[in-house]
Design an enzyme around this catalytic site. Sequence first.
Site, mmCIF file in Angstrom:
data_model
loop_
_atom_site.group_PDB
_atom_site.id
_atom_site.type_symbol
_atom_site.label_atom_id
_atom_site.label_comp_id
_atom_site.label_asym_id
_atom_site.label_seq_id
_atom_site.Cartn_x
_atom_site.Cartn_y
_atom_site.Cartn_z
ATOM 1 C CB SER A 38 -0.948 -0.076 1.099
ATOM 2 O OG SER A 38 -0.361 0.110 2.418
ATOM 3 C CG ASP A 228 9.474 -4.915 7.352
ATOM 4 O OD1 ASP A 228 9.518 -3.470 7.437
ATOM 5 O OD2 ASP A 228 8.962 -5.334 6.638
ATOM 6 C CG HIS A 256 8.055 -3.312 4.195
ATOM 7 N ND1 HIS A 256 7.496 -4.447 4.735
ATOM 8 C CD2 HIS A 256 6.950 -2.722 3.152
ATOM 9 C CE1 HIS A 256 6.057 -4.226 4.716
ATOM 10 N NE2 HIS A 256 5.706 -3.395 3.853
#
Length: 280
Positions: A38, A228, A256
Amino acid sequence: MNDAASNPEIGKRVVAAGIETNYHDVGSGDPVLLIHGSGPGVSAFVNWRLSLPALSPHYRVIAPDMVGFGYTERPTAHRYTMDNWVTHIVGVMDALKIAKARVVGNSFGGALCLALAIRHPERVQRLVLMGAVGVRFQITPALDAVWGYEPSFENMRKLMDLFAFNRNLVNDELAMLRYRGSIRPGFQESFAAMFPAPRQRWVDAMASPEEDIRRVEVETLIVHGRDDQVIPLSNAYKFMELLPRAQMHVFGRCGHWTQIEHADRFNRLLLDFFGEADAA
């Protein structure tokens, strides 16, 4: 919209759950469905550009732009909720006559794929959760920054540093590419509508109930970057605790962007995991 011939982010189009959807469909054989994350300016191609060519010699690989992202239609007054995103995934599968697929979800996409496996277990043959949302956790400063992005080159450059452990992957050219993606007509408007502050509520809204996760019987591969900053590694351990048929791979020196920072090893991991199903 740019002409598809000059823009690799534009693929084919299909109406899925009433939404005109941009998607990529390469290779042949059993279907693999890739659901993107996203980040601002993201699209299926940007997210999966290194996985599409690696997986497509072995499988039919479908990567849609989820509603609100990329080059998929943005219907006026559309409500960006997990229910509606899962409905969109099912709509893509139905429109492409895919009864069942191996499903891979990145970050936000992981929460959607997990919800798909809970609500429609008959549609998921194998499940991969990569740097996934989908359980409750305290929102990280990095995720808050990603979801709170305000368009500028400087802001995008800062976000790129949050995504990658290997800073050699992050340069001004990449940041400019993603920044330009984020300011295309309609892109930022829909993005800003998804996760307004306070943003902890959206982490919670993307989480599936733990008792539902415990009932997921599909074989699951959990993948996470040890370093991450966006989605905490503790999520992976939580999934490992809850999912009864799970295995986990943690990449060191990885943020990530597992599918980009360790692309070759990530893709081999998927092929090995999927191949177990073929051999069964």
